[in-house]
Design a protein around this motif. Structure first.
Motif, PDB file in Angstrom:
ATOM      1  N   PRO A 106       0.838  -1.203   0.000  1.00 44.39           N
ATOM      2  CA  PRO A 106       0.000   0.000   0.000  1.00 44.39           C
ATOM      3  C   PRO A 106       0.872   1.252   0.000  1.00 44.39           C
ATOM      4  CG  PRO A 106      -0.621  -1.515   1.782  1.00 44.39           C
ATOM      5  CD  PRO A 106       0.696  -1.971   1.247  1.00 44.39           C
ATOM      6  N   GLY A 107       0.536   2.217  -0.869  1.00 45.89           N
ATOM      7  CA  GLY A 107       1.280   3.463  -0.939  1.00 45.89           C
ATOM      8  C   GLY A 107       0.460   4.622  -0.416  1.00 45.89           C
ATOM      9  N   ILE A 108       0.765   5.811  -0.910  1.00 48.13           N
ATOM     10  CA  ILE A 108       0.030   6.997  -0.489  1.00 48.13           C
ATOM     11  C   ILE A 108      -1.443   6.851  -0.869  1.00 48.13           C
ATOM     12  CG2 ILE A 108       0.557   8.264  -2.628  1.00 48.13           C
ATOM     13  CD1 ILE A 108       0.816  10.780  -0.804  1.00 48.13           C
ATOM     14  N   TRP A 109      -2.326   7.281   0.017  1.00 46.49           N
ATOM     15  CA  TRP A 109      -3.783   7.119  -0.145  1.00 46.49           C
ATOM     16  C   TRP A 109      -4.183   5.645  -0.291  1.00 46.49           C
ATOM     17  CZ3 TRP A 109      -1.865  10.643  -4.237  1.00 46.49           C
ATOM     18  CH2 TRP A 109      -1.738  11.956  -3.769  1.00 46.49           C
ATOM     19  N   ASP A 110      -3.300   4.743   0.161  1.00 44.89           N
ATOM     20  CA  ASP A 110      -3.514   3.288   0.075  1.00 44.89           C
ATOM     21  C   ASP A 110      -3.529   2.754  -1.348  1.00 44.89           C
ATOM     22  OD1 ASP A 110      -3.457   2.534   2.722  1.00 44.89           O
ATOM     23  OD2 ASP A 110      -5.600   2.906   3.030  1.00 44.89           O
ATOM     24  N   PRO A 112      -2.043   0.899  -4.338  1.00 41.73           N
ATOM     25  CA  PRO A 112      -0.960  -0.080  -4.400  1.00 41.73           C
ATOM     26  C   PRO A 112       0.204   0.401  -5.256  1.00 41.73           C
ATOM     27  CG  PRO A 112      -2.878  -0.829  -5.665  1.00 41.73           C
ATOM     28  CD  PRO A 112      -3.299   0.391  -4.935  1.00 41.73           C
ATOM     29  N   GLU A 113       1.409   0.051  -4.833  1.00 42.06           N
ATOM     30  CA  GLU A 113       2.607   0.439  -5.562  1.00 42.06           C
ATOM     31  C   GLU A 113       3.719  -0.564  -5.276  1.00 42.06           C
ATOM     32  OE1 GLU A 113       3.417   4.378  -4.063  1.00 42.06           O
ATOM     33  OE2 GLU A 113       4.643   3.589  -2.423  1.00 42.06           O
ATOM     34  N   PRO A 114       4.773  -0.561  -6.090  1.00 46.35           N
ATOM     35  CA  PRO A 114       5.895  -1.475  -5.823  1.00 46.35           C
ATOM     36  C   PRO A 114       6.589  -1.120  -4.505  1.00 46.35           C
ATOM     37  CG  PRO A 114       6.009  -0.575  -8.055  1.00 46.35           C
ATOM     38  CD  PRO A 114       4.970   0.211  -7.320  1.00 46.35           C
ATOM     39  N   ALA A 115       7.108  -2.145  -3.844  1.00 44.98           N
ATOM     40  CA  ALA A 115       7.846  -1.922  -2.601  1.00 44.98           C
ATOM     41  C   ALA A 115       9.113  -1.118  -2.883  1.00 44.98           C
ATOM     42  CB  ALA A 115       8.215  -3.269  -1.973  1.00 44.98           C
ATOM     43  N   PRO A 116       9.597  -0.368  -1.880  1.00 45.18           N
ATOM     44  CA  PRO A 116      10.814   0.424  -2.067  1.00 45.18           C
ATOM     45  C   PRO A 116      12.039  -0.415  -2.400  1.00 45.18           C
ATOM     46  CG  PRO A 116       9.840   0.825   0.110  1.00 45.18           C
ATOM     47  CD  PRO A 116       9.011  -0.213  -0.550  1.00 45.18           C
ATOM     48  N   THR A 117      11.981  -1.713  -2.116  1.00 43.13           N
ATOM     49  CA  THR A 117      13.115  -2.603  -2.402  1.00 43.13           C
ATOM     50  C   THR A 117      13.157  -3.019  -3.880  1.00 43.13           C
ATOM     51  OG1 THR A 117      11.689  -4.427  -1.681  1.00 43.13           O
ATOM     52  CG2 THR A 117      13.264  -3.550  -0.076  1.00 43.13           C
ATOM     53  N   CYS A 118      12.099  -2.742  -4.628  1.00 40.23           N
ATOM     54  CA  CYS A 118      12.074  -3.133  -6.044  1.00 40.23           C
ATOM     55  C   CYS A 118      13.062  -2.290  -6.846  1.00 40.23           C
ATOM     56  CB  CYS A 118      10.671  -2.957  -6.621  1.00 40.23           C
ATOM     57  SG  CYS A 118       9.455  -4.123  -5.969  1.00 40.23           S
ATOM     58  N   LYS A 119      13.644  -2.901  -7.849  1.00 37.01           N
ATOM     59  CA  LYS A 119      14.643  -2.234  -8.694  1.00 37.01           C
ATOM     60  C   LYS A 119      14.030  -1.025  -9.399  1.00 37.01           C
ATOM     61  CE  LYS A 119      17.126  -2.955 -13.049  1.00 37.01           C
ATOM     62  NZ  LYS A 119      17.358  -3.908 -14.176  1.00 37.01           N
ATOM     63  N   GLU A 120      14.736   0.115  -9.341  1.00 35.68           N
ATOM     64  CA  GLU A 120      14.260   1.330 -10.012  1.00 35.68           C
ATOM     65  C   GLU A 120      14.835   1.419 -11.421  1.00 35.68           C
ATOM     66  OE1 GLU A 120      14.049   6.208  -9.470  1.00 35.68           O
ATOM     67  OE2 GLU A 120      15.003   4.979  -7.927  1.00 35.68           O
ATOM     68  N   TRP A 121      13.970   1.830 -12.347  1.00 42.81           N
ATOM     69  CA  TRP A 121      14.403   2.119 -13.715  1.00 42.81           C
ATOM     70  C   TRP A 121      14.623   3.620 -13.829  1.00 42.81           C
ATOM     71  CZ3 TRP A 121      13.216  -0.632 -18.772  1.00 42.81           C
ATOM     72  CH2 TRP A 121      13.334  -2.021 -18.623  1.00 42.81           C
ATOM     73  N   SER A 122      15.822   4.021 -14.209  1.00 42.05           N
ATOM     74  CA  SER A 122      16.122   5.449 -14.346  1.00 42.05           C
ATOM     75  C   SER A 122      15.415   6.007 -15.585  1.00 42.05           C
ATOM     76  CB  SER A 122      17.627   5.653 -14.477  1.00 42.05           C
ATOM     77  OG  SER A 122      18.091   5.107 -15.709  1.00 42.05           O
ATOM     78  N   PRO A 123      15.172   7.314 -15.630  1.00 40.52           N
ATOM     79  CA  PRO A 123      14.523   7.914 -16.806  1.00 40.52           C
ATOM     80  C   PRO A 123      15.241   7.620 -18.122  1.00 40.52           C
ATOM     81  CG  PRO A 123      14.503   9.462 -14.989  1.00 40.52           C
ATOM     82  CD  PRO A 123      15.334   8.294 -14.537  1.00 40.52           C
ATOM     83  N   GLN A 124      16.563   7.405 -18.061  1.00 41.41           N
ATOM     84  CA  GLN A 124      17.309   7.097 -19.274  1.00 41.41           C
ATOM     85  C   GLN A 124      16.909   5.740 -19.874  1.00 41.41           C
ATOM     86  OE1 GLN A 124      18.804   8.106 -16.352  1.00 41.41           O
ATOM     87  NE2 GLN A 124      19.075  10.230 -17.053  1.00 41.41           N
ATOM     88  N   MET A 125      16.280   4.886 -19.058  1.00 42.93           N
ATOM     89  CA  MET A 125      15.875   3.549 -19.508  1.00 42.93           C
ATOM     90  C   MET A 125      14.432   3.515 -20.013  1.00 42.93           C
ATOM     91  SD  MET A 125      17.457   1.487 -16.238  1.00 42.93           S
ATOM     92  CE  MET A 125      16.999  -0.157 -16.780  1.00 42.93           C
TER      93      MET A 125
END
Length: 216
Positions: A106-110, A112-125
């Motif tokens: 659960p994220g802001i306002w509940d 759903p969103e990926p957990a903070p541990t999930c790999k981030e894709w940079s804007p260049q990708m």
């Protein structure tokens, strides 16, 4: 009445209609629209010689059409699935790669969103993404869309376009899944608003015809 006021009135009208839809009707419509999307996704895979594909999709919340059948199909095929983490302070989205349902929290306002541990894709990708599944309240056959008013996807698209110029990638196709009643004759648009390329409804897929705009 200015365009902004017209948009806000339409948002209220469309949200009320969506919220009042019978949940079973919504569930069935989600399954059918996603089935049409999956057929197009698999055709893309054939065109790419069976390559692994990359999907960026919102995670459904409340009375939104469910993206779950499409996401689960992509996981079953070994595709990469990204979803947004929203930062309300900067009004931007982070894209995080999820491998399973357990990666969703659960994220802001509940929402759903990926957990903070999930790999981030940079804007260049981001230009490497094959499809972006765009949320919305109303759409038209020219790809016009009424979103929720935050502008997150409009800003995201601008960053993708910059990445395309730098990377030489073709960039993603922008698609949307529609519930009954969300396809209108015309929705009000402003310069800089994101237009989608393909709509998936319970009736099938609809390629948006931007060329008609030049004749209006």
């Amino acid at each position: 009445m200015d365009v902004c006021s017209v948009k806000n009135a339409l948002r209220l009208q469309q949200r009320d209609a969506r919220d009042s839809m019978d949940p079973l009707t919504r569930q069935k419509a989600s399954a059918v629209a996603c089935r049409h999307a999956i057929e197009a996704w698999e055709q893309l895979r054939i065109n790419r010689n069976g390559d692994k594909l990359t999907l960026f999709s919102y995670l459904s919340f409340g009375s939104e059409i469910s993206t779950a059948p499409l996401i689960e199909h992509c996981w079953s095929q070994g595709d990469r699935v990204l979803a947004p983490r929203v930062d309300p302070a900067t009004r931007t989205m982070e894209l995080r790669e999820m491998d399973q349902h357990g990666d969703i929290v659960p994220g802001i306002w509940d929402i759903p969103e990926p957990a903070p541990t999930c790999k981030e894709w940079s804007p260049q990708m981001w230009a490497q993404i094959d499809w972006v599944v765009v949320p919305g309240l109303a759409f038209d056959r020219l790809g016009g869309r009424i979103g929720y008013g935050g502008g997150y996807y409009d800003r995201f698209t601008a960053q993708v376009e910059a990445g395309k110029r730098n990377s030489g990638c073709a960039g993603p196709l922008y698609v949307s899944l529609l519930l009954p009643g969300q396809l209108l004759e015309r929705v009000p648009m402003e310069p800089g608003d994101l237009r989608v390329d393909v709509l998936f409804t319970t009736e099938g897929s609809l390629d948006c015809d931007y060329a008609k705009l030049r004749n209006d």
